[in-house]
Design an enzyme around this catalytic site. Structure first.
Site, PDB file in Angstrom:
ATOM      1  CB  ALA A 177      14.898 -28.081 -43.898  1.00 53.57           C
TER       2      ALA A 177
ATOM      3  CE  LYS B 145      10.445 -21.137 -65.620  1.00 51.87           C
ATOM      4  NZ  LYS B 145      11.744 -21.388 -66.267  1.00 51.87           N
TER       5      LYS B 145
ATOM      6  CD  GLU C 226      13.093 -26.861 -63.431  1.00 54.79           C
ATOM      7  OE1 GLU C 226      12.422 -27.201 -62.444  1.00 54.79           O
ATOM      8  OE2 GLU C 226      13.669 -25.766 -63.486  1.00 54.79           O
TER       9      GLU C 226
ATOM     10  NE  ARG D  90      16.877 -34.467 -51.341  1.00 54.34           N
ATOM     11  CZ  ARG D  90      16.500 -34.608 -52.582  1.00 54.34           C
ATOM     12  NH1 ARG D  90      15.875 -35.682 -52.953  1.00 54.34           N
ATOM     13  NH2 ARG D  90      16.729 -33.691 -53.490  1.00 54.34           N
TER      14      ARG D  90
HETATM   15  N1  HSE Z   1      15.177 -24.937 -65.452  1.00 58.64           N
HETATM   16  C1  HSE Z   1      14.736 -23.583 -65.459  1.00 58.64           C
HETATM   17  C2  HSE Z   1      15.283 -22.901 -66.701  1.00 58.64           C
HETATM   18  C3  HSE Z   1      15.191 -22.887 -64.227  1.00 58.64           C
HETATM   19  O1  HSE Z   1      16.229 -23.422 -67.298  1.00 58.64           O
HETATM   20  O2  HSE Z   1      14.775 -21.859 -67.088  1.00 58.64           O
HETATM   21  C4  HSE Z   1      14.560 -21.545 -64.005  1.00 58.64           C
HETATM   22  O3  HSE Z   1      13.177 -21.645 -63.866  1.00 58.64           O
END
Ligand code: HSE
Length: 436
Positions: free
Chosen positions: A43, A206, A191, A45
Site C-alpha cells: 500500500a 533512537k 525525515e 498513498r
Molecule cells: N532521517 C534519518 C537520518 C533517517 O537522517 O538519520 C534514518 O533514520
C-alpha cells in the site's frame, strides 16, 4: 513449502529499497530461511506512481494501508509509513490480527514501543525494529544479543545521517546549512519533517531505544534531553579544529551513580577518536561494556538500501521462526517482561560534562578576569582559552574557553550571569566528550 507472505505499508525510499532487496536477493534469502519470502500486498498513498512492482506481478496494490493489516493472506506486516499516527493504530491492528510486524519507525517505537511490545507479547507475535536505529548497522542485534553478557556503562552515537551529512559538508566544503539540508532531502535521508533531523528529535527517538536496551529500562522519550545543530556556525567548527576537536551531533546515554543521563546535543570530540572521523551520512555507535570494553559499530545511517538491509534482516528473522521448533526468547528490548530495572533518568541539571564556550566580548583589559571570577564562584575550572584579534578596532572579539567537567546546573548559572552582566550578550555552548 509455503512461502512467508509479506505486506508492505509505504513504498517511499525505504519501501522501494525493501522491495528491491527482497527481489534481487530472493535466491540467497530463501536458502537462508528455508522458504521463499514473497510480497503479496503493498500500500502507498500514490499507488498510480509506483514502479517497483511490475503490472504483471502477483502483488496486490492498494492506496489504503488498512487493506494490508486486514489481509488474511499476509503473515508479516512491514510498516514503512513513519510518524506516530496512524502507524500506531495500524501496527496494533496488525498484532490483533495475529500478524508479525517489522518496522523502521523510531518515533513509533520510542513513543509507543512499550504498549506495542506488550500487545505483541500477549498475542504471541514478533515486533522487530532493527532499521529504526542507525539505518543499516545491526546495532539492535549487537546490543540485545552480542553484548548481552555486559553491564553497559555508556554509549555514544552519531545516529542521524542527515545531521552528520550537514556538519560534514559545512566543515569540508564550507557549504551553507540550508543548501546541504535540501540535498539530504533530495537523497531521501531526511525525515518528512526535517526539523526532526536538525533539532535532534530523530536522534532522541533512537537514543531512547538504545538506552532502554542498554540499561533494561522502559522507553522514556520524554526524558531525553534534546538540542539540535541549527545554531552551529562555521566559526565554531573552525575554533573546535584549532583546539583539536570535531563537532558531531551525538546521542549519549550514560549510567552514573545518581541515575541515567540521556542526551542528544552537538558535541566536541577529540579529532583522533575514530568516531570523530565518521563523516557524511555514515552513523557510528560506540558502546562501552564492563566485560568487552569499547566496541564500535559503523555503517550507513540512512538511504534506501542500507535501511532495507535492516528491514529485510528482520523479515528473515521472523520468517526463520516459522521453521524453528523453539520459541525465540530474545524479547523486544532484551529484558524479560516485568524484569525492568528501576533506575532514575536524570534531569539535565545533573548532567556532568566539559564545555566549549564562545563569548563575544569587548576588547578591554580585565574582561577575561571578569569571566574567570564568575566561573570561580561556581567552582568551574577553565582548561584552555583562545582570544581572537578584532577585525577592526572597537569590534567585539571572540573569546573561546574550554572548561573542565562541571555539573550542568553550575554551568547554566555561570552563563546566565555572564549574559546578565553584559560581558557577552549571548554565549554559544557546546558540550565536550573525551569518549576515552
Ligand atoms: N532521517 C534519518 C537520518 C533517517 O537522517 O538519520 C534514518 O533514520
Amino acid at each position: 513449502m509455503k512461502s512467508v507472505r509479506v505486506g508492505l505499508m509505504g513504498l517511499g525510499t525505504v519501501g522501494g529499497g525493501t522491495a528491491t532487496v527482497l527481489l534481487r536477493n530472493a535466491e540467497d534469502i530463501s536458502r537462508r530461511v528455508g522458504r521463499s519470502i514473497e510480497v503479496v500486498r503493498a500500500a502507498a498513498r500514490e499507488i498510480s506512481e509506483q514502479t517497483i512492482f511490475s503490472a504483471d506481478s502477483n502483488v496486490k496494490l492498494s492506496d489504503d494501508a488498512w487493506d494490508v493489516v486486514n489481509d488474511e493472506n499476509v503473515d508479516v506486516v512491514v510498516e514503512l509509513i513513519g510518524g506516530y499516527s496512524p502507524a500506531r493504530e495500524l501496527v496494533l491492528k496488525a498484532i490483533e490480527n495475529g500478524k508479525h510486524v517489522v518496522t523502521a519507525n523510531k518515533a513509533l517505537i520510542a513513543m509507543h514501543g512499550d504498549e506495542i511490545f506488550a500487545a505483541a507479547n500477549a498475542k504471541g507475535v514478533s515486533v522487530c525494529y532493527e532499521a529504526a536505529v542507525a539505518g543499516g548497522i545491526p546495532i539492535i542485534k549487537a546490543m540485545r544479543e552480542g553484548l548481552t553478557a555486559n553491564k553497559i556503562e555508556w554509549l555514544a552515537g552519531i545516529i542521524n545521517g542527515t545531521g552528520n551529512f550537514i556538519l560534514t559538508e559545512m566543515r569540508d566544503k564550507g557549504r551553507d546549512f540550508a543548501d546541504v539540508l535540501a540535498e539530504a532531502q533530495a537523497l531521501g535521508y531526511a525525515e518528512a519533517d526535517p526539523t526532526f533531523d536538525v533539532e535532534g528529535i530523530d536522534a532522541a527517538h533512537k537514543l531512547t531505544i538504545l538506552a532502554s536496551i542498554a540499561f533494561s529500562i522502559p522507553l522514556q522519550f520524554d526524558k531525553t534531553f534534546t538540542e539540535g545543530i541549527s545554531k552551529i556556525t562555521t566559526e565554531d567548527v573552525t575554533y573546535a579544529e584549532e583546539l583539536g576537536y570535531r563537532i558531531k551531533h551525538l546521542g549519549v546515554a550514560r549510567r552514573t551513580d545518581k541515575g541515567i543521563e540521556m542526551r542528544v546535543h552537538p558535541t566536541l570530540i577529540p579529532e583522533k577518536r575514530l568516531i570523530a572521523n565518521v563523516d557524511g551520512v555514515m552513523n557510528a555507535v560506540l558502546v562501552q561494556g564492563d566485560a568487552v570494553g569499547p566496541t564500535l559499530y559503523y555503517g550507513a545511517g540512512a538511504g534506501a538500501e542500507p535501511t532495507a538491509s535492516a528491514v529485510v534482516a528482520d523479515i528473515i528473522d521472523v520468517a526463520r521462526t516459522f521453521e524453528s521448533a523453539t520459541d525465540n526468547k530474545v524479547t523486544s528490548l532484551g529484558y524479560q517482561t516485568g524484569q525492568e530495572a528501576h533506575i532514575d533518568v536524570l534531569s539535565s541539571d545533573d548532567f556532568v560534562t566539559a564545555n566549549y564556550l564562545r563569548l563575544s566580548v569587548d576588547d578591554r583589559p580585565g574582561v577575561l578576569a571578569d569571566v574567570a571570577n564568575i566561573f570561580a564562584e561556581q567552582g568551574i575550572s577553565i582548561e584552555a582559552v583562545i582570544q581572537k584579534e578584532p577585525e577592526h578596532e572597537g569590534d567585539k572579539v571572540s573569546l573561546i574557553l574550554l572548561t573542565q567537567k562541571v555539573q550542568e546546573k553550575k554551568m547554566n548559572a555561570a552563563l546566565a550571569k555572564v549574559e546578565s552582566t553584559n560581558i557577552s550578550d549571548s554565549v554559544t555552548r557546546i558540550r565536550v566528550e573525551q569518549l576515552d
